[in-house]
Design a protein around this motif. Sequence first.
Motif, short mmCIF file in Angstrom:
data_model
loop_
_atom_site.label_atom_id
_atom_site.label_comp_id
_atom_site.label_asym_id
_atom_site.label_seq_id
_atom_site.Cartn_x
_atom_site.Cartn_y
_atom_site.Cartn_z
N GLY A 225 0.20 16.76 3.90
CA GLY A 225 -0.46 17.80 3.12
C GLY A 225 0.06 17.99 1.72
O GLY A 225 -0.38 18.91 1.01
N TYR A 226 0.96 17.12 1.27
CA TYR A 226 1.48 17.24 -0.08
C TYR A 226 0.51 16.60 -1.09
O TYR A 226 -0.14 15.61 -0.78
N SER A 227 0.44 17.17 -2.28
CA SER A 227 -0.38 16.62 -3.35
C SER A 227 0.42 15.58 -4.11
O SER A 227 1.49 15.89 -4.66
N VAL A 228 -0.07 14.35 -4.13
CA VAL A 228 0.60 13.26 -4.82
C VAL A 228 -0.44 12.50 -5.63
O VAL A 228 -1.46 12.05 -5.09
N TRP A 229 -0.18 12.36 -6.92
CA TRP A 229 -1.08 11.62 -7.81
C TRP A 229 -0.28 10.71 -8.72
O TRP A 229 0.73 11.14 -9.25
N PRO A 230 -0.73 9.46 -8.91
CA PRO A 230 -1.87 8.80 -8.30
C PRO A 230 -1.70 8.68 -6.78
O PRO A 230 -0.59 8.76 -6.27
N SER A 231 -2.81 8.44 -6.11
CA SER A 231 -2.82 8.41 -4.65
C SER A 231 -2.25 7.11 -4.11
O SER A 231 -2.09 6.11 -4.82
N SER A 232 -1.95 7.12 -2.81
CA SER A 232 -1.46 5.90 -2.15
C SER A 232 -2.49 4.79 -2.25
O SER A 232 -2.15 3.61 -2.37
N GLN A 233 -3.77 5.15 -2.20
CA GLN A 233 -4.82 4.14 -2.30
C GLN A 233 -4.79 3.46 -3.67
O GLN A 233 -4.87 2.23 -3.77
N THR A 234 -4.67 4.26 -4.73
CA THR A 234 -4.62 3.70 -6.07
C THR A 234 -3.38 2.82 -6.25
O THR A 234 -3.45 1.73 -6.83
N LEU A 235 -2.23 3.27 -5.75
CA LEU A 235 -1.02 2.45 -5.83
C LEU A 235 -1.22 1.13 -5.10
O LEU A 235 -0.77 0.07 -5.56
N GLY A 236 -1.90 1.18 -3.95
CA GLY A 236 -2.15 -0.04 -3.20
C GLY A 236 -3.00 -1.03 -3.97
O GLY A 236 -2.79 -2.24 -3.90
N TYR A 237 -3.97 -0.52 -4.70
CA TYR A 237 -4.81 -1.40 -5.53
C TYR A 237 -3.99 -2.09 -6.61
O TYR A 237 -4.25 -3.25 -6.95
#
Length: 391
Positions: free
Chosen positions: A105-117
């Motif tokens: 539930g923590y807000s993290v930006w950029p997201s894990s999906q973006t980092l994966g890309y």
Amino acid sequence: MQPGALEVEAVQPSIRRVAGLPTVGIIGGGQLGRMLALAGHTMGIRSIVLDPDPASPAAQVVPIALTGSLAELASLRELARLSDLVTFENEWVDPALVRALEIEGYSVWPSSQTLGYIQDKFHQRRHLQQAGLPVPRFRAVDRLDQLADWQQWPLVLKTRRQGYDGHGVRIVPTAAQLAAAWEELAGQPLIVEAFVPFERELAVMVARSASGEVRSFPVVETRQQQHVCHTVIAPAPVSAAVHERAAAIAVAAIEAIAGVGIFGVELFVEPDGTVTINELAPRPHNSGHYTIDACDVSQFEQHLRAVLGWPLAAATMHSPAAVMVNILAQTTTEQAQPDLAAALALPGVKVHWYGKHAARPGRKLGHLTAVAADWQIALERALSARQVLGV
């Protein structure tokens, strides 16, 4: 989840506008974290930094600095627990750990999906290609014999992860030199790319908020020394058509990866005006440091606005031209002593020192920016300031 794997179902982070005077957690305590915290300070944002080094550049300027590993969930969770939102100055955090924070539930930006890309250069290339964006010809390779049919020389051999500032990159002029380059990088996942016969290297800083608002800074030219960014010229001395093309490609690239925050988009431009994406960086970037002194908003403030869900500022220059020069150490010493007075005696020059005491050849100790009526004058001032600064 394998680091950088795209097959894992993404968690949709909560999108919310942070009200009041928030606390922002910064993963990584280098110079980018330092300048991010300083930008937040002017707006009343409290920053907390997590870094293995208790005396990191960012730790010197924040009220709370946590000492811990960036590769351990417990350290990241403690940072997130103390913060309204978490962001990065270093993109090499395992996306699986970021995803774990998102699930909690923590807000993290950029997201894990973006980092994966972005983290894995093969995934990055493939995703951009699927979005219809211009990238060099590329191929993932595990064995040398997989390149037996490669006909386009020179080629570029890269590690898929962790390469930066020329590390993990080999330009191979001919097939006869391929085996030696392969041996230097063997033992880790690799990607091969066609060499782009570029005339100039460009970069664009693009900010995108969670709501989809996008602002891009002017297109700049970057000049390298030994594969490290040495000089940035803003705006880039290229045609209006190239400016427009480069900016459009950069914005499309960040939209394609659903980026939230500030992103550096590195580009090649060929003599005929063809623009190709080199790489993406999901954080403030060396090519955007000039924005502190030459734009209506810095890349660091814009990043904070984006991740906090606040309105983005117009990313325009208030000076006709600016040149940024990296202060790369030339000698080895335990206590660098720059001649700040000599550098600041030159008109239009600002010096930014990163709080790193020890110097070794090539280490980034700071940067300086010169503003002027045109880029040639700014370049002359910046290079002169760098010369008299010493170190």
